[in-house]
Write an enzyme that holds these catalytic residues in place. Sequence first.
Site, PDB file in Angstrom:
ATOM      1  N   ILE A 195       0.665  84.506  73.134  1.00  0.00           N
ATOM      2  CA  ILE A 195      -0.161  84.274  71.941  1.00  0.00           C
ATOM      3  C   ILE A 195      -1.619  84.641  72.163  1.00  0.00           C
ATOM      4  O   ILE A 195      -2.408  84.661  71.234  1.00  0.00           O
ATOM      5  CB  ILE A 195      -0.064  82.807  71.440  1.00  0.00           C
ATOM      6  CG1 ILE A 195      -0.251  81.808  72.589  1.00  0.00           C
ATOM      7  CG2 ILE A 195       1.217  82.577  70.672  1.00  0.00           C
ATOM      8  CD1 ILE A 195      -0.248  80.359  72.134  1.00  0.00           C
ATOM      9  N   GLY A 196      -1.973  84.927  73.361  1.00  0.00           N
ATOM     10  CA  GLY A 196      -3.369  85.303  73.589  1.00  0.00           C
ATOM     11  C   GLY A 196      -3.632  85.553  75.051  1.00  0.00           C
ATOM     12  O   GLY A 196      -2.782  85.313  75.906  1.00  0.00           O
ATOM     13  N   GLY A 199      -9.959  84.922  80.010  1.00  0.00           N
ATOM     14  CA  GLY A 199     -10.395  85.187  81.371  1.00  0.00           C
ATOM     15  C   GLY A 199      -9.485  84.552  82.403  1.00  0.00           C
ATOM     16  O   GLY A 199      -9.321  85.059  83.511  1.00  0.00           O
ATOM     17  N   PHE A 200      -8.908  83.425  82.070  1.00  0.00           N
ATOM     18  CA  PHE A 200      -8.080  82.685  83.020  1.00  0.00           C
ATOM     19  C   PHE A 200      -6.702  83.322  83.187  1.00  0.00           C
ATOM     20  O   PHE A 200      -6.145  83.353  84.266  1.00  0.00           O
ATOM     21  CB  PHE A 200      -7.942  81.241  82.507  1.00  0.00           C
ATOM     22  CG  PHE A 200      -7.117  80.338  83.373  1.00  0.00           C
ATOM     23  CD1 PHE A 200      -7.676  79.692  84.460  1.00  0.00           C
ATOM     24  CD2 PHE A 200      -5.772  80.131  83.099  1.00  0.00           C
ATOM     25  CE1 PHE A 200      -6.916  78.851  85.251  1.00  0.00           C
ATOM     26  CE2 PHE A 200      -5.001  79.296  83.887  1.00  0.00           C
ATOM     27  CZ  PHE A 200      -5.574  78.652  84.971  1.00  0.00           C
ATOM     28  N   GLY A 201      -6.187  83.798  82.096  1.00  0.00           N
ATOM     29  CA  GLY A 201      -4.862  84.389  82.162  1.00  0.00           C
ATOM     30  C   GLY A 201      -4.257  84.526  80.783  1.00  0.00           C
ATOM     31  O   GLY A 201      -4.963  84.502  79.777  1.00  0.00           O
ATOM     32  N   VAL A 203      -1.839  83.360  77.621  1.00  0.00           N
ATOM     33  CA  VAL A 203      -1.397  82.120  76.980  1.00  0.00           C
ATOM     34  C   VAL A 203      -0.075  82.388  76.258  1.00  0.00           C
ATOM     35  O   VAL A 203       0.040  83.368  75.516  1.00  0.00           O
ATOM     36  CB  VAL A 203      -2.458  81.601  75.986  1.00  0.00           C
ATOM     37  CG1 VAL A 203      -2.052  80.247  75.420  1.00  0.00           C
ATOM     38  CG2 VAL A 203      -3.829  81.505  76.643  1.00  0.00           C
ATOM     39  N   ASP A 314     -18.722  76.572  76.933  1.00  0.00           N
ATOM     40  CA  ASP A 314     -18.192  77.822  76.376  1.00  0.00           C
ATOM     41  C   ASP A 314     -17.816  77.638  74.898  1.00  0.00           C
ATOM     42  O   ASP A 314     -16.748  78.074  74.466  1.00  0.00           O
ATOM     43  CB  ASP A 314     -17.008  78.307  77.220  1.00  0.00           C
ATOM     44  CG  ASP A 314     -16.836  79.823  77.149  1.00  0.00           C
ATOM     45  OD1 ASP A 314     -17.727  80.502  76.589  1.00  0.00           O
ATOM     46  OD2 ASP A 314     -15.814  80.327  77.630  1.00  0.00           O
TER      47      ASP A 314
HETATM   48  N1  LIG Z   1      -3.557  75.470  72.662  1.00  0.00           N
HETATM   49  C1  LIG Z   1      -3.443  76.650  72.061  1.00  0.00           C
HETATM   50  N2  LIG Z   1      -2.719  76.771  70.932  1.00  0.00           N
HETATM   51  C2  LIG Z   1      -2.593  77.976  70.316  1.00  0.00           C
HETATM   52  N3  LIG Z   1      -3.163  79.108  70.743  1.00  0.00           N
HETATM   53  C3  LIG Z   1      -3.911  79.050  71.859  1.00  0.00           C
HETATM   54  C4  LIG Z   1      -4.093  77.830  72.573  1.00  0.00           C
HETATM   55  N4  LIG Z   1      -4.900  78.075  73.622  1.00  0.00           N
HETATM   56  C5  LIG Z   1      -5.212  79.380  73.573  1.00  0.00           C
HETATM   57  N5  LIG Z   1      -4.630  79.975  72.516  1.00  0.00           N
HETATM   58  C6  LIG Z   1      -4.724  81.403  72.140  1.00  0.00           C
HETATM   59  O1  LIG Z   1      -4.893  82.172  73.317  1.00  0.00           O
HETATM   60  C7  LIG Z   1      -6.113  82.911  73.265  1.00  0.00           C
HETATM   61  C8  LIG Z   1      -6.713  82.981  74.643  1.00  0.00           C
HETATM   62  O2  LIG Z   1      -7.196  81.711  74.979  1.00  0.00           O
HETATM   63  P1  LIG Z   1      -8.099  81.453  76.262  1.00  0.00           P
HETATM   64  O3  LIG Z   1      -8.673  80.098  76.138  1.00  0.00           O
HETATM   65  O4  LIG Z   1      -7.308  81.722  77.477  1.00  0.00           O
HETATM   66  O5  LIG Z   1      -9.156  82.612  76.214  1.00  0.00           O
HETATM   67  P2  LIG Z   1     -10.442  82.919  75.305  1.00  0.00           P
HETATM   68  O6  LIG Z   1     -11.183  81.658  75.080  1.00  0.00           O
HETATM   69  O7  LIG Z   1     -10.017  83.660  74.066  1.00  0.00           O
HETATM   70  O8  LIG Z   1     -11.228  83.936  76.210  1.00  0.00           O
HETATM   71  P3  LIG Z   1     -12.077  83.607  77.518  1.00  0.00           P
HETATM   72  O9  LIG Z   1     -11.151  82.987  78.510  1.00  0.00           O
HETATM   73  O10 LIG Z   1     -12.574  84.918  77.980  1.00  0.00           O
HETATM   74  O11 LIG Z   1     -13.143  82.649  77.103  1.00  0.00           O
HETATM   75  C9  LIG Z   1      -6.977  82.175  72.248  1.00  0.00           C
HETATM   76  O12 LIG Z   1      -7.897  83.039  71.657  1.00  0.00           O
HETATM   77  C10 LIG Z   1      -5.929  81.671  71.262  1.00  0.00           C
HETATM   78  O13 LIG Z   1      -5.599  82.688  70.334  1.00  0.00           O
END
Ligand SMILES: Nc1ncnc2c1ncn2[C@@H]1O[C@H](COP(=O)(O)OP(=O)(O)OP(=O)(O)O)[C@@H](O)[C@H]1O
Length: 476
Positions: A195-196, A199-201, A203, A314
């Site tokens: 779904i996304g 930076g961490f990996g 999702v 963040d």
């Molecule tokens: N709990 C969740 N429920 C639904 N979608 C999620 C959830 N957590 C993350 N996502 C989806 O995964 C994407 C990536 O999330 P993640 O927090 O890893 O990175 P980010 O915040 O977009 O980027 P960065 O890590 O560079 O700050 C999000 O933009 C969102 O679309």
Amino acid sequence: FVGSTVCQSDHFTYKKVYQRGSSFAINGNPVDRIHFCEAMLIHKAKGCVLGDSFRDLCYLLGGRRFLEEKHVKDSENNEAESENRHVKVSLAASGFLLFCCAICCPCFHKERKANSHEVLPKESNSVHQVSSFEMSPSSDKIPPSPFRAPPSPSRVPQSPSRYAMSPRPSRMGPLSLTMSQIQTATNNFSDDNQIGEGGFGIVYKGILDDRQVVAIKRAKKEHFENLRKEFKSEVDLLSKIGHRNLVKLLGYVDKGDERLIITEYVRNGTLRDHLDGTRGSTLSFNQRLEIVIDVCHGLTYLHSYAERQIIHRDIKSSNILLTDSMRAKVADFGFARGGPSDSNQTHILTQVKGTVGYLDPEYMRTYQLTAKSDVYSFGILLVEILTGRRPVEAKKPHDERITVRWAFDKYNEGKVLELVDPKARERVDEKILKKMFSLAFQCAAPTRKERPDMEAVGKQLWAIRSTYLRRSMEQK
Ligand SMILES: Nc1ncnc2c1ncn2[C@@H]1O[C@H](COP(=O)(O)OP(=O)(O)OP(=O)(O)O)[C@@H](O)[C@H]1O
């Protein structure tokens, strides 16, 4: 060797003396290389063409390399050391201070229009894929996302035991899952379940045996070592908090070469998706207001009511997740950290982490972190949700690239209606808009003492909302 160039109204010089290192100055004021390059980057974003020697000097402007000389260490445990370092950092930055205030402060900008500079971004090309980063003292490794560099364990002392890795596989939260259950839930981490990515990996969406839907963040293996601290930080902090406007931790796996964080699944996408209109409908003004109130409540809880103060670091639109009923939840605690532990401490001195465009300029300059850095990011978010624009819009004309500054100028020219997101569905009373923008500018003030705390922001937002609802009723 002496290099010199003029960008807009600023004069950059650097001297390289054989076997004695380099010195840097802006308008005759000595600054360190980091600040020198940051300032150059701002000018570069504004169109200033840099010669080869400057490009080499600030090698990879827009990337991380030029930040490598920053020798600021995490210092939660060493107040004396941190204060000393603070003095050094402040001294190094003193020449830059005025310059930086002038570029970062929308209020300042008004008076200095003829001599203005761009606000903040170190990486203006980041705009359409804004991603978190940290100013890490050293990192030759390729960061997982363009602006998110892995921490540098070799130079950054490990924080107290709350970040220490447990050698045992560990799980916490209401869920206790085995790796095979997670594999089943995610269809063996199939692309369809993705779904996304951050930076961490990556999702993934996972469906557990009992049909519960969860989000599973899986650390990228190639950055495994470097993400240790981020992983522990996120798990540790998430496990201590519980609030309807913060994403809930359900469990985690820390075993062998797997680091997984399992949180509640928030199914309606990110705030940024909705502002971009990629989720179909656009947001009404009332929805925007409720979203910022939710984020404000989540932050108020973190700053003032959690067991220990937590600073998120963040806050940005892609970290705000929305439910079906358009309630907002703050996600991604990878950069979060505890605030000062003792009441005599006004701040903690630490590496700069966050996302370009949302980063508190005072924290960037001094490395002093307080909850007011989140307030700054919240101010930027407020401008973003009202205008629909990202904090940095590289493709816009120069005077519109830094959204907060563009908005501040328009606001001062009395053209607040021109600021409203063209996708917004309704016409909102100008006085209400002015109050919202004014609040956003207070939050995004250049120094922390000028910014309100989140609790005060919440009160103002409630007052604005009740005026808005009253006016809407009157119009019906
Ligand atoms: N709990 C969740 N429920 C639904 N979608 C999620 C959830 N957590 C993350 N996502 C989806 O995964 C994407 C990536 O999330 P993640 O927090 O890893 O990175 P980010 O915040 O977009 O980027 P960065 O890590 O560079 O700050 C999000 O933009 C969102 O679309």
